[in-house]
Design a protein around this motif. Structure first.
Motif, PDB file in Angstrom:
ATOM      1  N   ASP A   7      40.697  15.165  15.567  1.00 31.93           N
ATOM      2  CA  ASP A   7      41.600  14.171  16.125  1.00 31.93           C
ATOM      3  C   ASP A   7      40.930  13.558  17.346  1.00 31.93           C
ATOM      4  O   ASP A   7      40.844  14.201  18.406  1.00 31.93           O
ATOM      5  N   PRO A   8      40.439  12.323  17.246  1.00 30.91           N
ATOM      6  CA  PRO A   8      39.717  11.727  18.377  1.00 30.91           C
ATOM      7  C   PRO A   8      40.592  11.497  19.600  1.00 30.91           C
ATOM      8  O   PRO A   8      40.094  11.486  20.723  1.00 30.91           O
ATOM      9  N   SER A   9      41.891  11.319  19.403  1.00 32.22           N
ATOM     10  CA  SER A   9      42.768  11.103  20.550  1.00 32.22           C
ATOM     11  C   SER A   9      42.921  12.381  21.380  1.00 32.22           C
ATOM     12  O   SER A   9      43.102  12.321  22.607  1.00 32.22           O
ATOM     13  N   LEU A  10      42.839  13.526  20.721  1.00 29.97           N
ATOM     14  CA  LEU A  10      42.930  14.811  21.415  1.00 29.97           C
ATOM     15  C   LEU A  10      41.561  15.364  21.794  1.00 29.97           C
ATOM     16  O   LEU A  10      41.443  16.206  22.683  1.00 29.97           O
ATOM     17  N   GLY A  11      40.520  14.904  21.070  1.00 32.04           N
ATOM     18  CA  GLY A  11      39.193  15.475  21.278  1.00 32.04           C
ATOM     19  C   GLY A  11      39.090  16.879  20.739  1.00 32.04           C
ATOM     20  O   GLY A  11      38.318  17.699  21.248  1.00 32.04           O
ATOM     21  N   GLU A  12      39.841  17.172  19.679  1.00 36.39           N
ATOM     22  CA  GLU A  12      39.911  18.532  19.131  1.00 36.39           C
ATOM     23  C   GLU A  12      39.986  18.490  17.607  1.00 36.39           C
ATOM     24  O   GLU A  12      40.498  17.526  17.025  1.00 36.39           O
ATOM     25  N   PHE A  13      39.509  19.555  16.979  1.00 39.28           N
ATOM     26  CA  PHE A  13      39.827  19.774  15.577  1.00 39.28           C
ATOM     27  C   PHE A  13      41.255  20.290  15.499  1.00 39.28           C
ATOM     28  O   PHE A  13      41.689  21.099  16.348  1.00 39.28           O
ATOM     29  N   VAL A  14      41.994  19.847  14.508  1.00 41.78           N
ATOM     30  CA  VAL A  14      43.366  20.311  14.328  1.00 41.78           C
ATOM     31  C   VAL A  14      43.582  20.749  12.888  1.00 41.78           C
ATOM     32  O   VAL A  14      42.983  20.217  11.956  1.00 41.78           O
ATOM     33  N   LEU A  15      44.451  21.723  12.742  1.00 39.66           N
ATOM     34  CA  LEU A  15      44.861  22.229  11.433  1.00 39.66           C
ATOM     35  C   LEU A  15      46.372  22.381  11.467  1.00 39.66           C
ATOM     36  O   LEU A  15      46.898  23.110  12.318  1.00 39.66           O
ATOM     37  N   PRO A  16      47.100  21.711  10.591  1.00 40.66           N
ATOM     38  CA  PRO A  16      48.562  21.820  10.621  1.00 40.66           C
ATOM     39  C   PRO A  16      49.039  23.258  10.426  1.00 40.66           C
ATOM     40  O   PRO A  16      48.543  23.983   9.553  1.00 40.66           O
ATOM     41  N   TYR A  17      49.996  23.660  11.237  1.00 40.41           N
ATOM     42  CA  TYR A  17      50.620  24.973  11.051  1.00 40.41           C
ATOM     43  C   TYR A  17      51.163  25.107   9.638  1.00 40.41           C
ATOM     44  O   TYR A  17      51.051  26.175   9.011  1.00 40.41           O
ATOM     45  N   ALA A  18      51.731  24.027   9.099  1.00 37.74           N
ATOM     46  CA  ALA A  18      52.313  24.072   7.760  1.00 37.74           C
ATOM     47  C   ALA A  18      51.255  24.392   6.705  1.00 37.74           C
ATOM     48  O   ALA A  18      51.546  25.059   5.709  1.00 37.74           O
ATOM     49  N   ALA A  19      50.020  23.923   6.922  1.00 43.87           N
ATOM     50  CA  ALA A  19      48.946  24.208   5.960  1.00 43.87           C
ATOM     51  C   ALA A  19      48.621  25.691   5.937  1.00 43.87           C
ATOM     52  O   ALA A  19      48.305  26.256   4.883  1.00 43.87           O
ATOM     53  N   VAL A  20      48.707  26.330   7.091  1.00 47.88           N
ATOM     54  CA  VAL A  20      48.482  27.775   7.158  1.00 47.88           C
ATOM     55  C   VAL A  20      49.676  28.515   6.575  1.00 47.88           C
ATOM     56  O   VAL A  20      49.531  29.435   5.761  1.00 47.88           O
ATOM     57  N   ARG A  21      50.861  28.106   6.962  1.00 47.49           N
ATOM     58  CA  ARG A  21      52.081  28.771   6.498  1.00 47.49           C
ATOM     59  C   ARG A  21      52.187  28.784   4.982  1.00 47.49           C
ATOM     60  O   ARG A  21      52.606  29.780   4.388  1.00 47.49           O
ATOM     61  N   MET A  22      51.811  27.686   4.342  1.00 45.30           N
ATOM     62  CA  MET A  22      51.979  27.569   2.894  1.00 45.30           C
ATOM     63  C   MET A  22      50.755  28.020   2.101  1.00 45.30           C
ATOM     64  O   MET A  22      50.763  27.977   0.874  1.00 45.30           O
ATOM     65  N   ALA A  23      49.704  28.460   2.776  1.00 45.01           N
ATOM     66  CA  ALA A  23      48.505  28.920   2.075  1.00 45.01           C
ATOM     67  C   ALA A  23      48.762  30.251   1.386  1.00 45.01           C
ATOM     68  O   ALA A  23      49.619  31.039   1.807  1.00 45.01           O
TER      69      ALA A  23
END
Length: 308
Positions: free
Chosen positions: A258-274
């Motif tokens: 995410d260039p606006s945050l300057g960070e890699f992001v991973l949705p919590y929902a993607a982890v929850r539903m894995a």
């Protein structure tokens, strides 16, 4: 499994941001009030490690804090929904957690501190938020949904476990897994051992010296923030950011920069539903760290524990 546990999703509960945002924002202010007590009582540690809260068996705790009377601990109990103040002399006081304004919570909290013989002067204004309403005047934040707060705590328990497993593989300098009440996130940070350029600051209502101390040395950091996207996010960043970091391949496939945050992001929902939430989150932590460490040429052989 009980019906209630099934609805909560056990350790990885559903946490739609819009459903509990008002409660989250109120709780954020309450944790700042308690966290500022720890800030005043604890001796200064590098990178402000003396100020966070910690996940425990019922919620979030300050852990034991020194005091002239012997010591005390303050715990957010998200099972019984009360804030518990306990001293080593066995004196105890509680503040109820229910829909109430920050001003009301703050007033009763100070009364309960007085009742157990603890008197601490704090800066009575929140930090790291765009609009900083003094606690005694904050009648805007007044929500508390016990069910969703409980779900959030259960998510913290699960994330805390994975973060601790990730931290265990590093023998260089690393932070505890801790909950920063300023930014309202659970985080863990690894250090290369090298000093970093002075941080430019920029956190709202927070003096530059706070970020300068936090980022005095080169880091690869990750965390969990219950805001942004639909159900919150996991994040990972490096300071200073090495060239090429943003373009690095990071797992799993639903992670992105995410260039606006300057960070890699991973949705919590993607982890929850894995199928394997813990493994999915660990892949994100490991791959983002590897990208930062390799590009910045960390001495990984001396900083990491050899696999069995």
């Amino acid at each position: 499994m009980t019906e209630a546990a099934a609805l909560r999703g056990e350790g990885w509960p559903e946490l739609p941001t819009l459903a509990w945002q008002a409660s989250r924002d109120t709780l954020h202010m309450w944790t700042q009030i308690v966290g500022k007590i720890r800030l005043e009582l604890e001796p200064m540690l590098n990178h402000w490690w003396q100020v966070p809260l910690y996940v425990n068996a019922v919620g979030l705790t300050t852990s034991l804090m020194p005091h002239e009377s012997g010591g005390l601990e303050i715990t957010f109990d998200f099972q019984r929904h009360e804030l518990v103040i306990e001293t080593v002399e066995g004196v105890r006081s509680e503040v109820g957690l229910f829909p109430r304004t920050v001003a009301d919570f703050y007033a009763e909290f100070l009364e309960c501190l007085d009742a157990v013989g603890v008197h601490v002067d704090i800066y009575p204004v929140p930090v790291e938020v765009p609009v900083a309403i003094p606690f005694a005047e904050d009648t805007e934040h007044d929500a508390y949904d016990a069910e969703f707060v409980h779900r959030f705590w259960r998510s913290l328990v699960s994330v805390d476990k994975v973060f601790k497993g990730f931290r265990a593989g590093f023998i260089g300098k690393a932070s505890p897994v801790h909950f920063f009440w300023g930014s309202f996130d659970l985080a863990v940070t690894r250090f290369s051992g090298r000093p970093a350029p002075r941080h430019p600051g920029g956190a709202p209502n927070c003096p530059p010296r706070v970020m300068e101390q936090a980022y005095s040395h080169e880091v690869s950091s990750c965390g969990y923030w219950p805001g942004g996207l639909d159900e919150g996010v996991f994040y990972a960043y490096a300071y200073p950011e090495p060239p090429g970091f943003r373009e690095s391949p990071v797992s799993p496939s639903k992670a992105s920069f995410d260039p606006s945050l300057g960070e890699f992001v991973l949705p919590y929902a993607a982890v929850r539903m894995a199928n394997d939430p813990e493994g999915t989150l660990m892949a994100f932590l490991q791959s983002s760290y590897a990208a930062a460490a390799d590009l910045a040429k960390w001495d990984r052989a001396s900083l990491e524990m050899a696999a069995d």
